[in-house]
Scaffold this motif. Structure first.
Motif, PDB file in Angstrom:
ATOM      1  N   PHE A 264      12.903  -0.952   0.229  1.00  0.00           N
ATOM      2  CA  PHE A 264      12.018  -0.022   0.801  1.00  0.00           C
ATOM      3  C   PHE A 264      10.678  -0.525   1.077  1.00  0.00           C
ATOM      4  O   PHE A 264       9.842  -0.124   2.192  1.00  0.00           O
ATOM      5  N   SER A 265      10.406  -1.504   0.443  1.00  0.00           N
ATOM      6  CA  SER A 265       8.883  -2.436   0.686  1.00  0.00           C
ATOM      7  C   SER A 265       9.056  -3.068   1.722  1.00  0.00           C
ATOM      8  O   SER A 265       7.869  -3.514   2.220  1.00  0.00           O
ATOM      9  N   TYR A 266       9.986  -2.919   2.860  1.00  0.00           N
ATOM     10  CA  TYR A 266       9.813  -3.594   4.049  1.00  0.00           C
ATOM     11  C   TYR A 266      10.412  -2.527   5.076  1.00  0.00           C
ATOM     12  O   TYR A 266      10.672  -3.083   6.019  1.00  0.00           O
ATOM     13  N   SER A 267      10.622  -1.350   4.648  1.00  0.00           N
ATOM     14  CA  SER A 267      11.343  -0.366   5.537  1.00  0.00           C
ATOM     15  C   SER A 267      10.488   0.310   6.559  1.00  0.00           C
ATOM     16  O   SER A 267      10.802   0.961   7.433  1.00  0.00           O
ATOM     17  N   GLY A 268       9.407  -0.006   6.805  1.00  0.00           N
ATOM     18  CA  GLY A 268       8.334   0.596   7.851  1.00  0.00           C
ATOM     19  C   GLY A 268       8.086   2.082   7.632  1.00  0.00           C
ATOM     20  O   GLY A 268       7.962   2.617   6.586  1.00  0.00           O
ATOM     21  N   ARG A 269       7.976   2.427   8.877  1.00  0.00           N
ATOM     22  CA  ARG A 269       7.683   3.714   9.110  1.00  0.00           C
ATOM     23  C   ARG A 269       8.998   4.861   9.128  1.00  0.00           C
ATOM     24  O   ARG A 269       9.789   4.207   9.368  1.00  0.00           O
TER      25      ARG A 269
ATOM     26  N   SER B  31     -10.056   7.866   5.850  1.00  0.00           N
ATOM     27  CA  SER B  31      -9.837   6.715   5.273  1.00  0.00           C
ATOM     28  C   SER B  31      -8.745   5.708   6.093  1.00  0.00           C
ATOM     29  O   SER B  31      -7.958   5.872   6.620  1.00  0.00           O
ATOM     30  N   ASP B  32      -9.551   4.342   6.400  1.00  0.00           N
ATOM     31  CA  ASP B  32      -8.893   3.527   7.214  1.00  0.00           C
ATOM     32  C   ASP B  32      -7.423   3.337   6.449  1.00  0.00           C
ATOM     33  O   ASP B  32      -6.468   3.061   7.182  1.00  0.00           O
ATOM     34  N   TYR B  33      -7.589   3.390   5.332  1.00  0.00           N
ATOM     35  CA  TYR B  33      -6.220   2.881   4.353  1.00  0.00           C
ATOM     36  C   TYR B  33      -5.142   4.094   4.925  1.00  0.00           C
ATOM     37  O   TYR B  33      -3.958   3.399   4.904  1.00  0.00           O
ATOM     38  N   ALA B  34      -5.470   5.049   4.636  1.00  0.00           N
ATOM     39  CA  ALA B  34      -4.561   6.298   5.027  1.00  0.00           C
ATOM     40  C   ALA B  34      -3.955   6.019   6.191  1.00  0.00           C
ATOM     41  O   ALA B  34      -2.697   6.256   6.689  1.00  0.00           O
ATOM     42  N   ALA B  35      -4.971   5.554   7.270  1.00  0.00           N
ATOM     43  CA  ALA B  35      -4.405   5.648   8.993  1.00  0.00           C
ATOM     44  C   ALA B  35      -3.574   4.269   8.901  1.00  0.00           C
ATOM     45  O   ALA B  35      -2.552   4.369   9.687  1.00  0.00           O
ATOM     46  N   TRP B  36      -3.870   3.365   8.010  1.00  0.00           N
ATOM     47  CA  TRP B  36      -2.982   2.018   8.178  1.00  0.00           C
ATOM     48  C   TRP B  36      -1.475   2.320   7.694  1.00  0.00           C
ATOM     49  O   TRP B  36      -0.751   1.980   8.309  1.00  0.00           O
ATOM     50  N   VAL B  37      -1.230   2.996   6.542  1.00  0.00           N
ATOM     51  CA  VAL B  37      -0.150   3.309   6.198  1.00  0.00           C
ATOM     52  C   VAL B  37       0.724   4.247   6.908  1.00  0.00           C
ATOM     53  O   VAL B  37       1.842   4.166   7.414  1.00  0.00           O
ATOM     54  N   TYR B  38       0.048   5.073   7.667  1.00  0.00           N
ATOM     55  CA  TYR B  38       0.677   6.237   8.368  1.00  0.00           C
ATOM     56  C   TYR B  38       1.156   5.339   9.802  1.00  0.00           C
ATOM     57  O   TYR B  38       2.345   5.777   9.960  1.00  0.00           O
ATOM     58  N   ALA B  39       0.418   4.317  10.093  1.00  0.00           N
ATOM     59  CA  ALA B  39       0.960   3.730  11.475  1.00  0.00           C
ATOM     60  C   ALA B  39       1.945   2.635  11.114  1.00  0.00           C
ATOM     61  O   ALA B  39       2.724   2.208  11.858  1.00  0.00           O
TER      62      ALA B  39
ATOM     63  N   GLY C  46       3.665   2.396   7.904  1.00  0.00           N
ATOM     64  CA  GLY C  46       4.618   2.764   7.068  1.00  0.00           C
ATOM     65  C   GLY C  46       4.633   1.453   5.811  1.00  0.00           C
ATOM     66  O   GLY C  46       3.323   0.815   5.298  1.00  0.00           O
ATOM     67  N   PHE C  47       5.968   1.393   5.205  1.00  0.00           N
ATOM     68  CA  PHE C  47       5.978   0.443   4.034  1.00  0.00           C
ATOM     69  C   PHE C  47       6.380  -0.811   4.467  1.00  0.00           C
ATOM     70  O   PHE C  47       7.300  -1.354   4.633  1.00  0.00           O
ATOM     71  N   GLN C  48       5.364  -1.974   4.456  1.00  0.00           N
ATOM     72  CA  GLN C  48       5.177  -3.166   5.084  1.00  0.00           C
ATOM     73  C   GLN C  48       4.256  -3.850   4.131  1.00  0.00           C
ATOM     74  O   GLN C  48       3.274  -3.288   3.777  1.00  0.00           O
TER      75      GLN C  48
ATOM     76  N   ARG D 184       0.731  -1.194   0.040  1.00  0.00           N
ATOM     77  CA  ARG D 184       0.116   0.041   0.152  1.00  0.00           C
ATOM     78  C   ARG D 184       0.853   1.321   0.224  1.00  0.00           C
ATOM     79  O   ARG D 184       2.087   1.214   0.431  1.00  0.00           O
ATOM     80  N   THR D 185       0.458   2.428  -0.748  1.00  0.00           N
ATOM     81  CA  THR D 185       0.971   3.570  -0.649  1.00  0.00           C
ATOM     82  C   THR D 185       0.271   4.777  -1.012  1.00  0.00           C
ATOM     83  O   THR D 185      -1.069   4.530  -1.159  1.00  0.00           O
ATOM     84  N   PHE D 186       0.896   5.826  -1.182  1.00  0.00           N
ATOM     85  CA  PHE D 186       0.182   7.116  -1.706  1.00  0.00           C
ATOM     86  C   PHE D 186       0.267   7.628  -3.005  1.00  0.00           C
ATOM     87  O   PHE D 186       1.471   7.174  -3.571  1.00  0.00           O
ATOM     88  N   ASP D 187      -0.218   8.367  -3.485  1.00  0.00           N
ATOM     89  CA  ASP D 187      -0.027   8.759  -5.253  1.00  0.00           C
ATOM     90  C   ASP D 187       0.882   9.891  -4.796  1.00  0.00           C
ATOM     91  O   ASP D 187       0.700  10.631  -5.956  1.00  0.00           O
ATOM     92  N   LEU D 188       1.803  10.028  -4.077  1.00  0.00           N
ATOM     93  CA  LEU D 188       2.819  11.072  -4.252  1.00  0.00           C
ATOM     94  C   LEU D 188       4.055  10.690  -4.939  1.00  0.00           C
ATOM     95  O   LEU D 188       4.555   9.485  -4.912  1.00  0.00           O
TER      96      LEU D 188
END
Ligand code: NI
Length: 269
Positions: free
Chosen positions: A130-135, A151-159, A161-163, A46-50
């Motif tokens: 990077f895809s397992y680098s976490g927060r 967005s539950d999704y946004a909160a999940w990635v915030y908490a 990170g990249f996992q 999961r990620t963001f469109d930035l």
């Protein structure tokens, strides 16, 4: 530094994922004891469109090691876009990478996401790990809750990170259980909780793909305000049907994935 091989990266992703999902280890063990081999169908990220962290950037280290972009999926209700990637070696897992379309959310959500993702060094997001680098940022529970409203999704990635968000056991490869419903009954009997949004089984023969998943375990995460229990990762199960040409369907079904995304939503009563 020697670049990681694809198998090393996938192994690290699996190990990080198990730490966030204690049930996955138990479930994997239950099937490993009953089958000569287990096949991982896909890994979801999961990620963001930035630009510095979007799907293209997350996929890039995998594309350099042989993966090719395949299907595209739209989730208008959750404001997500996803792509899947295939490796020419069919023994390698597919990748399913989604991104939140931040421009469709409130200015305050966009500002929060912009601020915490600014902690990521642009060279970091090009590396295979990077895809397992976490927060890459400190987290506050207040901000987590604020994101969760939209967005539950946004909160999940915030908490988190990249996992990896989930790994997926391919049911076709099992000797112990003939189909997804047998797998679900087995898991329920073993005391695991399954995601029942849209029924236990999402999809079926007409979609060429049937899926089910556990509900994400609540895990303890340390926020600035202290430790909170929040949804972590889940384990998914997929049964793939043959297409007209006899080959197994290797795509995804947006309608089913839409329900599967809810496996990390907090249970609201
Ligand atoms: Ni999946």
């Amino acid at each position: 530094m020697k670049p990681e091989s694809l198998n090393q990266t996938l192994k690290m992703m699996w190990q990080n994922y198990l730490q966030l999902n204690p049930d996955a280890q138990k479930i994997h063990q239950l099937f490993a004891e009953r089958n000569p081999q287990l096949i991982n169908d896909h890994i979801a990220l999961r990620t963001f469109d930035l630009p510095q962290i979007d799907i293209h950037r997350i996929a890039d280290p995998f594309i350099k090691r042989g993966y090719v972009a395949a299907g595209e999926y739209h989730f208008p209700h959750k404001k997500l876009f996803a792509q899947h990637f295939l490796h020419p070696d069919p023994a390698q897992p597919k990748l399913f990478i989604s991104q939140l379309l931040t421009g469709q959310f409130s200015p305050s959500l966009q500002e929060i996401v912009r601020q915490f993702t600014a902690h990521i060094d642009s060279s970091e997001s090009r590396q295979s790990g990077f895809s397992y680098s976490g927060r890459h940022w400190p987290i506050s529970y207040q901000t987590y809750q604020q994101l969760e409203v939209e967005s539950d999704y946004a909160a999940w990635v915030y908490a988190m990170g990249f996992q990896p968000n989930h790994f997926t056991l391919l049911i076709n490869g099992l000797k112990s259980h003939p189909n997804l419903s047998a797998v679900n009954q087995f898991l329920l009997a073993q005391g695991f909780e399954l995601n029942d949004s849209g029924g236990l089984i999402k999809g079926g023969p007409s979609e060429l793909l049937a899926q089910s998943s556990t509900r994400a375990n609540l895990i303890s995460v340390e926020f600035e305000e202290g430790i909170q229990r929040i949804p972590g990762c889940y384990y998914e199960f997929a049964y793939r049907y043959p297409q007209a040409d006899g080959a197994l369907f290797h795509g995804f079904v947006a309608e089913s994935a839409d329900k599967i995304f809810q496996s990390t939503d907090r249970q609201r009563s």
